[in-house]
Design a protein around this motif. Structure first.
Motif, PDB file in Angstrom:
ATOM      1  N   UNK A   1       0.844  -1.169   0.000  1.00 52.55           N
ATOM      2  CA  UNK A   1       0.000   0.000   0.000  1.00 52.55           C
ATOM      3  C   UNK A   1       0.889   1.232   0.000  1.00 52.55           C
ATOM      4  N   UNK A   2       0.537   2.211  -0.805  1.00 50.32           N
ATOM      5  CA  UNK A   2       1.343   3.420  -0.886  1.00 50.32           C
ATOM      6  C   UNK A   2       0.948   4.399   0.200  1.00 50.32           C
ATOM      7  N   UNK A   3       1.875   5.288   0.505  1.00 52.27           N
ATOM      8  CA  UNK A   3       1.578   6.305   1.508  1.00 52.27           C
ATOM      9  C   UNK A   3       0.608   7.326   0.942  1.00 52.27           C
ATOM     10  N   UNK A   4      -0.205   7.864   1.792  1.00 52.13           N
ATOM     11  CA  UNK A   4      -1.129   8.930   1.404  1.00 52.13           C
ATOM     12  C   UNK A   4      -0.617  10.217   2.016  1.00 52.13           C
ATOM     13  N   UNK A   5      -0.584  11.231   1.194  1.00 48.34           N
ATOM     14  CA  UNK A   5      -0.080  12.501   1.695  1.00 48.34           C
ATOM     15  C   UNK A   5      -1.161  13.351   2.349  1.00 48.34           C
ATOM     16  N   UNK A   6      -2.430  13.088   2.024  1.00 52.76           N
ATOM     17  CA  UNK A   6      -3.508  13.916   2.550  1.00 52.76           C
ATOM     18  C   UNK A   6      -4.013  13.453   3.899  1.00 52.76           C
ATOM     19  N   UNK A   7      -3.437  12.363   4.425  1.00 50.46           N
ATOM     20  CA  UNK A   7      -4.215  11.649   5.394  1.00 50.46           C
ATOM     21  C   UNK A   7      -4.012  11.833   6.850  1.00 50.46           C
ATOM     22  N   UNK A   8      -4.931  12.498   7.486  1.00 49.58           N
ATOM     23  CA  UNK A   8      -5.029  12.421   8.931  1.00 49.58           C
ATOM     24  C   UNK A   8      -5.793  11.164   9.295  1.00 49.58           C
ATOM     25  N   UNK A   9      -6.543  10.619   8.311  1.00 49.60           N
ATOM     26  CA  UNK A   9      -7.358   9.440   8.542  1.00 49.60           C
ATOM     27  C   UNK A   9      -6.490   8.180   8.431  1.00 49.60           C
ATOM     28  N   UNK A  11      -5.595   4.138   7.788  1.00 48.22           N
ATOM     29  CA  UNK A  11      -5.955   3.180   6.745  1.00 48.22           C
ATOM     30  C   UNK A  11      -6.952   2.168   7.308  1.00 48.22           C
ATOM     31  N   UNK A  12      -7.832   1.658   6.454  1.00 48.70           N
ATOM     32  CA  UNK A  12      -8.831   0.698   6.934  1.00 48.70           C
ATOM     33  C   UNK A  12      -8.214  -0.659   7.301  1.00 48.70           C
ATOM     34  N   UNK A  13      -8.855  -1.311   8.251  1.00 49.83           N
ATOM     35  CA  UNK A  13      -8.471  -2.659   8.676  1.00 49.83           C
ATOM     36  C   UNK A  13      -9.208  -3.666   7.790  1.00 49.83           C
ATOM     37  N   UNK A  14      -8.498  -4.645   7.241  1.00 49.48           N
ATOM     38  CA  UNK A  14      -9.099  -5.634   6.353  1.00 49.48           C
ATOM     39  C   UNK A  14     -10.068  -6.524   7.134  1.00 49.48           C
ATOM     40  N   UNK A 156     -21.407  -5.975  10.825  1.00 51.94           N
ATOM     41  CA  UNK A 156     -21.958  -5.327  12.012  1.00 51.94           C
ATOM     42  C   UNK A 156     -22.131  -3.849  11.767  1.00 51.94           C
ATOM     43  N   UNK A 157     -22.270  -3.113  12.839  1.00 52.01           N
ATOM     44  CA  UNK A 157     -22.480  -1.675  12.762  1.00 52.01           C
ATOM     45  C   UNK A 157     -21.138  -0.957  12.683  1.00 52.01           C
ATOM     46  N   UNK A 158     -20.497  -1.088  11.525  1.00 55.45           N
ATOM     47  CA  UNK A 158     -19.211  -0.442  11.305  1.00 55.45           C
ATOM     48  C   UNK A 158     -19.215   0.145   9.905  1.00 55.45           C
ATOM     49  N   UNK A 159     -18.443   1.181   9.702  1.00 52.78           N
ATOM     50  CA  UNK A 159     -18.389   1.801   8.381  1.00 52.78           C
ATOM     51  C   UNK A 159     -17.329   1.081   7.557  1.00 52.78           C
ATOM     52  N   UNK A 160     -17.742   0.564   6.395  1.00 51.82           N
ATOM     53  CA  UNK A 160     -16.836  -0.212   5.554  1.00 51.82           C
ATOM     54  C   UNK A 160     -16.499   0.541   4.272  1.00 51.82           C
ATOM     55  N   UNK A 161     -15.291   0.278   3.788  1.00 50.94           N
ATOM     56  CA  UNK A 161     -14.795   0.890   2.556  1.00 50.94           C
ATOM     57  C   UNK A 161     -14.033  -0.161   1.756  1.00 50.94           C
ATOM     58  N   UNK A 162     -13.642   0.228   0.561  1.00 52.01           N
ATOM     59  CA  UNK A 162     -12.875  -0.658  -0.306  1.00 52.01           C
ATOM     60  C   UNK A 162     -13.795  -1.472  -1.192  1.00 52.01           C
ATOM     61  N   UNK A 163     -13.223  -2.133  -2.170  1.00 51.55           N
ATOM     62  CA  UNK A 163     -13.977  -2.980  -3.097  1.00 51.55           C
ATOM     63  C   UNK A 163     -15.156  -2.204  -3.694  1.00 51.55           C
ATOM     64  N   UNK A 179     -12.644  -1.994   7.397  1.00 48.58           N
ATOM     65  CA  UNK A 179     -13.413  -1.261   8.409  1.00 48.58           C
ATOM     66  C   UNK A 179     -12.634  -0.001   8.772  1.00 48.58           C
ATOM     67  N   UNK A 180     -13.373   1.091   8.866  1.00 50.05           N
ATOM     68  CA  UNK A 180     -12.765   2.349   9.277  1.00 50.05           C
ATOM     69  C   UNK A 180     -12.788   2.434  10.800  1.00 50.05           C
ATOM     70  N   UNK A 181     -11.757   3.019  11.360  1.00 44.90           N
ATOM     71  CA  UNK A 181     -11.728   3.196  12.807  1.00 44.90           C
ATOM     72  C   UNK A 181     -12.751   4.239  13.198  1.00 44.90           C
TER      73      UNK A 181
END
Length: 183
Positions: A1-9, A11-14, A156-163, A179-181
């Motif tokens: 995974x590459x580094x993100x320069x914009x990110x205070x957020x 990375x998601x957990x698989x 569950x009740x978590x916010x998901x991203x990716x795919x 899953x996003x923290x």
């Protein structure tokens, strides 16, 4: 995974790996095929379902199905992590649904508002049968009474991203569901 320069957020957990997703697509295609749906029209709800829909359509092709495909763009989130409660049509279908078996594909079933809105819209246009398929069926309290006919995974009740799924237009490119923290 590459580094993100914009990110205070962070990375998601698989939670569902690319390999687990690929294996589940083949199983899901078999489950859908077993329903023997003639004149099948797949309607992918954009934007979040586009990767899931593409992989599922290819899996259906590998087992001999030849569905037609159309797209419906709906939104109740915009740039937020929570639903506004109001579903809007941003792009409508090109193909007619009258007398057709329709498989409605969406990314996540949580409040249920988007899926019910899409089902009602397609039913009002005369579809013969409407089945629903979601990537993730969140086991949470729904705002409306709806369940998916097919689901790849439970969540569950978590916010998901990716795919294909995002938060504020980020993370769609990830090959896994994460899953996003809570931060």
């Amino acid at each position: 995974m590459t580094e993100r320069t914009s990110g205070a957020q962070s990375e998601p957990e698989v939670i569902y790996s690319a390999e687990a997703i690929a294996a589940r697509m083949e199983e899901l295609a078999q489950e859908i095929s077993a329903r023997k749906l003639d004149r099948l029209l797949i309607v992918a709800v954009l934007k979040g379902s586009f990767v899931f829909a593409a992989d599922l359509i290819r899996a259906l092709h590998r087992i001999g199905l030849e569905p037609e495909v159309d797209f419906l763009t709906l939104s109740s989130y915009r740039k937020s992590k929570t639903s506004s409660g109001k579903v809007e049509i941003l792009r409508d279908l090109d193909l007619g649904v009258e007398g057709r078996n329709v498989l409605l594909i969406d990314d996540v079933l949580d409040s249920g508002r988007t899926l019910v809105f899409a089902k009602d819209l397609i039913a009002a246009r005369g579809a013969k049968n409407i089945l629903t398929c979601v990537l993730i069926d969140k086991k949470v309290s729904r705002a409306v009474d709806v369940s998916a006919d097919f689901s790849a995974f439970e969540g569950g009740d978590e916010f998901v991203v990716g795919y294909g799924m995002d938060v504020a237009h980020r993370y769609r490119e990830l090959p896994f569901v994460g899953r996003m923290s809570k931060d």
